[in-house]
Motif scaffolding. Structure first.
Motif: not given
Length: 611
Positions: A227-246
């Motif tokens: 079952q294919f899903e997509e990340p939220p729009a324009e987030e692509y691979w993602g990045r580490e946020e300041q709070n430590g989450s991705w």
């Protein structure tokens, strides 16, 4: 252990049988709480030759001291009358666990084993088994965990007195056949790694590409659905946020929302704390994409056949040839006579200019030395003329690109912005050992949309750092002007990266996925997926072009007319090709008019003085 000595003996035999059958040659960890403190229970196990760690568990802190890391197979015999510390431990300290170990628990009830099997550690451990004592009979019921789909523990055998009632495998292979279970895969369109085939209304009908081919092959071999899903729009691979989450794909994997992720994913140490990589199945370079600079104006084409130093040598030769011919003519005049016109410096230069232009002269020098020099000058000029004229045609018909950035050092000197999707490439540049690459990290700017970056690249305000196949695909398919790509890749690239699939941290799928990916690589399937995806993409593009041409028939006819004029390989010379000579003609006319007006003015002044 509460109860008779006979029950302790039966349990001891059960533990010994499990250790000998399933944990032979493994490091052993024997952990008991106060309910199983009777030495008789583990005495026979401790006599085995396996390296062992024995400890008493009275709380969560005691479990942290277990040897969870081993260089070979590990077996864990864990006996708990109070399973609360174990169940709590199942969702905490996730790096304090041997997910590849072989576990055999003795617990009060099936519900206790189910509670641990439903924990984070339980769901990611392939080899879990437990013995539950029956309250009414002298038997032990043996359960094992299940992976994916149904997480309910399953009864597989019964221990009666001194033996299993049936032949049993406590740790069967649970991954070779996943029985059609659905696994969630996060991906997004990123050509040419992942293509989307869409209907006319934009609905995704199916996906294809190298990464999709790998997923589909794994699905066929291991019998699971995707079952294919997509990340939220324009987030692509993602990045580490300041709070430590991705965010993006990495965030979905880190939160265990999906089972796997694919789309041109680089293997880097930056992400190893939040996910596991499969064995790499491809590799790519990271390159810089810059604007294709417009060609030099065609009116400069007359100067293109020779380099600047060559032109300088020709000019010096022409400047020198006039005085040399003049001096030789003066010498010849004293020794026997020479043409009077050659005994004038302007006339000698004019004579030399005619020879340089490969024009026949109306008279021949009289003196031998002058004749020899004119012959040499004629051979020299003829060679130059032939070389120039033959090379000129190529520069008249083909545009000459200007000098442009091709190396990282030139990019560093240009001071231009370096752009990329997300912060990944900025971190990679900052960790580079090359000083020129490292300096680019200070000019790196991350964006969420590739359209924004490409717009800046087209305006010459930035260069884009991304994987080479994507940049090549963009440059050759999306931005073409009269058959010429408006974007180009610099010759010098950044660094190679391996491409792999991402799994949840400590996922049990990794072992089997690595094995099947190895088969795919050895069988040449990765290259096959790539070629198939390009062929399908080409056919889709051809269909779209046909539909677009059907909507604009007139334009299509015009394009066909142009194609028919050039398909025979002959390029007619246009005014654009010859603009350089017309430029010289116009400049010559302007200079002639200027000198004509100057002569008229001088003539009037002479008439005034004579009058």
């Amino acid at each position: 252990m509460n109860g008779s000595r006979d029950e302790a003996t039966k349990l001891a035999r059960l533990l010994l049988s499990v250790a000998q059958r399933e944990m032979e040659g493994c490091d052993l960890v024997v952990a008991v709480d106060d309910a199983y403190a009777d030495p008789a229970i583990v005495r026979e196990v401790l006599k085995l030759p396996n390296p062992k760690q024995v400890l008493t568990v009275r709380g969560l802190s005691d479990l942290l001291s277990v040897a969870w890391v081993s260089g070979r197979c590990s077996g864990y015999l864990m006996l708990f009358g109070d399973p609360a510390p174990l169940i709590e431990f199942g969702d905490k300290h996730l790096n304090k666990w041997n997910y590849a170990g072989r576990y055999f628990f003795v617990l009060p009830s099936k519900l206790d084993f189910q509670a641990f099997a439903d924990s984070v550690k339980g769901k990611k451990s392939e080899r879990l088994a437990a013995a539950i004592k029956s309250n009414r009979t002298p038997e032990w019921t043996i359960y094992i965990n299940q992976l994916f789909g149904s997480w309910e523990v399953t009864k597989v055998a019964t221990w009666w007195h001194t033996a299993f009632t049936t032949e049993v495998r406590l740790y069967p292979d649970k991954l070779s056949d996943l029985k059609g279970v659905m696994l969630k895969c996060v991906t997004f369109e990123w050509k040419p790694s992942v293509f989307y085939y869409r209907s006319k209304n934009g609905t995704v009908l199916f996906r294809y590409g190298i990464d999709i081919g790998v997923v589909q092959t794994l699905s066929n071999v291991l019998n699971f659905t995707v079952q294919f899903e997509e990340p939220p729009a324009e987030e692509y691979w993602g990045r580490e946020e300041q709070n430590g989450s991705w965010s993006g794909m990495m965030g979905k994997l880190a939160r265990n929302e999906v089972d796997l992720g694919v789309v041109d994913l680089y293997v880097t140490i930056i992400r190893v704390n939040i996910l596991d990589y499969t064995a790499p199945y491809d590799s790519e370079l990271s390159c810089f994409m810059a604007r294709t600079e417009p060609p030099l104006p065609r009116w400069q084409a007359l100067a293109f056949p020779f380099q600047g130093t060559t032109w300088l040598a020709i000019i010096i030769g022409f400047v020198v040839s006039g005085p040399v011919l003049f001096l030789l003519a003066l010498g010849s005049a004293r020794c026997g006579g020479e043409k009077i016109s050659l005994q004038s410096l302007p006339s000698s230069w004019y004579y030399s200019f005619g020879i340089h232009c490969n024009e026949n002269q109306t008279f021949w020098p009289i003196g031998e030395s002058t004749r020899i020099f004119v012959v040499v000058l004629w051979l020299y000029s003829m060679t130059l003329t032939i070389a120039y004229s033959t090379n000129l045609m190529a520069f008249l018909t083909v545009s000459k690109p200007p000098a442009s950035m091709e190396t990282i050092r030139e990019l560093h000197a240009a001071g231009i912005e370096v752009s990329g999707l997300g912060k990944f490439y900025g971190d990679a540049l900052a960790s580079a050992s090359d000083p020129y690459l490292k300096s680019l990290a200070f000019r790196f700017q991350d964006y969420n949309k590739d359209e924004v970056i490409i717009g800046k690249v087209l305006r010459g305000e930035s260069v884009m750092l991304q994987n080479r196949p994507y940049l090549e695909f963009v440059a050759k398919t999306r931005f073409i002007d009269h058959g010429v790509p408006r974007l180009r890749l610099m010759k010098e690239c950044f660094a190679p990266f391996n491409i792999a699939m991402a799994l949840q941290r400590h996922s049990p799928l990794k072992r089997k996925f690595d094995q099947v990916i190895g088969w795919m690589i050895n069988g040449g399937l990765i290259r096959h997926f790539f070629l198939n995806s390009l062929r399908l993409a080409a056919s889709v593009k051809a269909r779209e072009d046909e539909e677009a041409e059907a909507k604009g028939e007139f334009q299509g006819e015009q394009d066909s007319l142009v194609a028919s004029q050039t398909n025979d390989g002959v390029i007619p010379i246009s005014l654009d090709h010859l603009q350089s000579i017309f430029f010289i003609y116009i400049v010559g006319c302007v200079f002639s008019a200027f000198f004509f007006l100057a002569e008229v003015r001088m003539c009037r002044q002479v008439h005034k003085k004579s009058g």
